[in-house]
Scaffold this active site. Structure first.
Site, PDB file in Angstrom:
ATOM      1  N   HIS A 146       0.921  -0.960  -0.420  1.00 11.49           N
ATOM      2  CA  HIS A 146       0.098   0.341  -0.501  1.00 11.49           C
ATOM      3  C   HIS A 146       1.010   1.008   0.162  1.00 11.49           C
ATOM      4  O   HIS A 146       0.971   2.383  -0.546  1.00 11.49           O
ATOM      5  CB  HIS A 146      -0.991  -0.484   0.753  1.00 11.49           C
ATOM      6  CG  HIS A 146      -1.197   1.765   1.446  1.00 11.49           C
ATOM      7  ND1 HIS A 146      -2.862   1.922   0.388  1.00 11.49           N
ATOM      8  CD2 HIS A 146      -1.438   2.174   1.788  1.00 11.49           C
ATOM      9  CE1 HIS A 146      -3.035   2.720   1.650  1.00 11.49           C
ATOM     10  NE2 HIS A 146      -2.989   3.414   2.429  1.00 11.49           N
ATOM     11  N   GLU A 147       2.327   1.003   0.923  1.00 10.47           N
ATOM     12  CA  GLU A 147       2.479   2.657   1.065  1.00 10.47           C
ATOM     13  C   GLU A 147       3.727   2.602  -0.372  1.00 10.47           C
ATOM     14  O   GLU A 147       3.597   3.928  -0.601  1.00 10.47           O
ATOM     15  CB  GLU A 147       3.410   2.641   1.786  1.00 10.47           C
ATOM     16  CG  GLU A 147       2.888   2.366   2.892  1.00 10.47           C
ATOM     17  CD  GLU A 147       2.345   3.354   3.966  1.00 10.47           C
ATOM     18  OE1 GLU A 147       2.036   4.833   3.119  1.00 10.47           O
ATOM     19  OE2 GLU A 147       1.065   3.382   4.290  1.00 10.47           O
ATOM     20  N   HIS A 184       1.283   4.724  -2.408  1.00  3.46           N
ATOM     21  CA  HIS A 184       1.510   5.816  -2.742  1.00  3.46           C
ATOM     22  C   HIS A 184       2.578   5.942  -3.629  1.00  3.46           C
ATOM     23  O   HIS A 184       1.720   7.527  -4.596  1.00  3.46           O
ATOM     24  CB  HIS A 184       1.488   6.401  -0.996  1.00  3.46           C
ATOM     25  CG  HIS A 184       0.257   6.508   0.000  1.00  3.46           C
ATOM     26  ND1 HIS A 184      -1.516   6.380  -0.808  1.00  3.46           N
ATOM     27  CD2 HIS A 184       0.102   5.571   0.253  1.00  3.46           C
ATOM     28  CE1 HIS A 184      -1.546   6.522  -0.415  1.00  3.46           C
ATOM     29  NE2 HIS A 184      -1.674   5.734   1.027  1.00  3.46           N
ATOM     30  N   GLU A 225      -5.856   6.541  -1.166  1.00  4.58           N
ATOM     31  CA  GLU A 225      -6.105   5.646  -0.317  1.00  4.58           C
ATOM     32  C   GLU A 225      -6.440   4.464  -1.000  1.00  4.58           C
ATOM     33  O   GLU A 225      -5.813   3.672  -0.427  1.00  4.58           O
ATOM     34  CB  GLU A 225      -6.930   6.412   1.671  1.00  4.58           C
ATOM     35  CG  GLU A 225      -5.463   6.707   2.306  1.00  4.58           C
ATOM     36  CD  GLU A 225      -4.368   6.613   2.907  1.00  4.58           C
ATOM     37  OE1 GLU A 225      -4.510   4.727   3.065  1.00  4.58           O
ATOM     38  OE2 GLU A 225      -3.589   7.544   2.677  1.00  4.58           O
TER      39      GLU A 225
END
Length: 265
Positions: free
Chosen positions: A125-126, A129, A187
């Site tokens: 997920h990071e 980003h 997100e």
């Protein structure tokens, strides 16, 4: 009215000169150069390293093992970034990513993420980003929103208590109507990118659902419309909607021999 035309022209110029596309095909406003953002990311990361104590070597090896497996399946152009991950001693169940490929994970999150697959959901997920240039888009959206409000204030001649009150209301509307939804969109987009990435690396994508069950049991949230993050239920639904594709990717990765083995300390 003249101020409406001025505002419209300003917005159009910004949109036409700085429009890019995210990995999921979404149009983005990016006004800042990658070099500027990477330098900001490096400085912020160094500040984190000065301010927060580092976790033990075993936790660092664990996070590095997961991150290396994820980075290995990135496209070559993205794989060559200066990816770095650090584990910090903090009870907060949190992780972050900064422009330039700098990532941090708190030991509190390692308690919530029960295995390598759940940790891969967080780190993926990071990385998502960073791949989607969300920091650039967030800074650019804030900058253009403030510029638009400034143009509106000047062009409309909003002076005095009444004008200040109206500008305050417009600013609040921008916060809840533009900036926070953009962050929630980021997100959700990072969730999708991270899910695909962890599956491609051979981590079980179903672990992302278990992770958010753990996170949900870890504490409450403000209403989704007032939060920079979607609710846990919204995130779970979004992940579930992508799960068939993720499972197909996972099976292909396993057949190709990608089977990460990162022992949890």
């Amino acid at each position: 009215m003249r101020w409406i035309r001025t505002l419209a022209v300003t917005t159009l110029v910004l949109t036409l000169t700085a429009c890019t596309t995210s990995p999921t095909g979404r149009q983005q406003l990016t006004l800042v150069s990658d070099a500027q953002l990477d330098e900001m990311g490096r400085e912020a990361f160094e500040q984190y390293e000065r301010d927060l104590p580092a976790a033990g070597a075993a936790s660092q090896r664990y996070a590095q093992c997961v991150a290396d497996a994820l980075v290995a399946v990135l496209p070559e152009r993205e794989r060559d970034k200066n990816w770095q991950i650090r584990v910090f001693e903090s009870e907060q169940a949190n992780a972050f990513a900064l422009p330039g490929g700098y990532m941090g994970v708190n030991t509190g999150l390692l308690q919530v993420a029960e295995n390598q697959d759940q940790l891969a959901a967080v780190v993926g997920h990071e990385i998502g980003h960073v791949l989607a240039n969300h920091a650039n888009e967030r800074v650019s959206t804030q900058t253009s929103t403030q510029l638009a409000l400034s143009v509106l204030s000047s062009a409309a001649g909003m002076r005095g208590p009444g004008g200040e009150q109206l500008m305050g209301a417009l600013g609040l509307g921008a916060q809840y109507g533009i900036l926070l939804p953009f962050s929630r969109r980021h997100e959700s987009e990072a969730d999708v990118i991270g899910l695909q990435l962890m599956a491609d690396a051979g981590f079980d994508p179903r672990a992302s659902l278990a992770l958010w069950e753990n996170m949900s049991a870890n504490g409450g949230q403000p209403p989704a419309w007032m939060s920079t993050h979607p609710s846990h239920g919204q995130r779970t639904a979004g992940l579930q909607a992508q799960m068939d594709d993720a499972m197909s990717r996972y099976e292909q990765a396993r057949q190709a021999g990608r089977q990460p083995n990162c022992p949890r300390p």
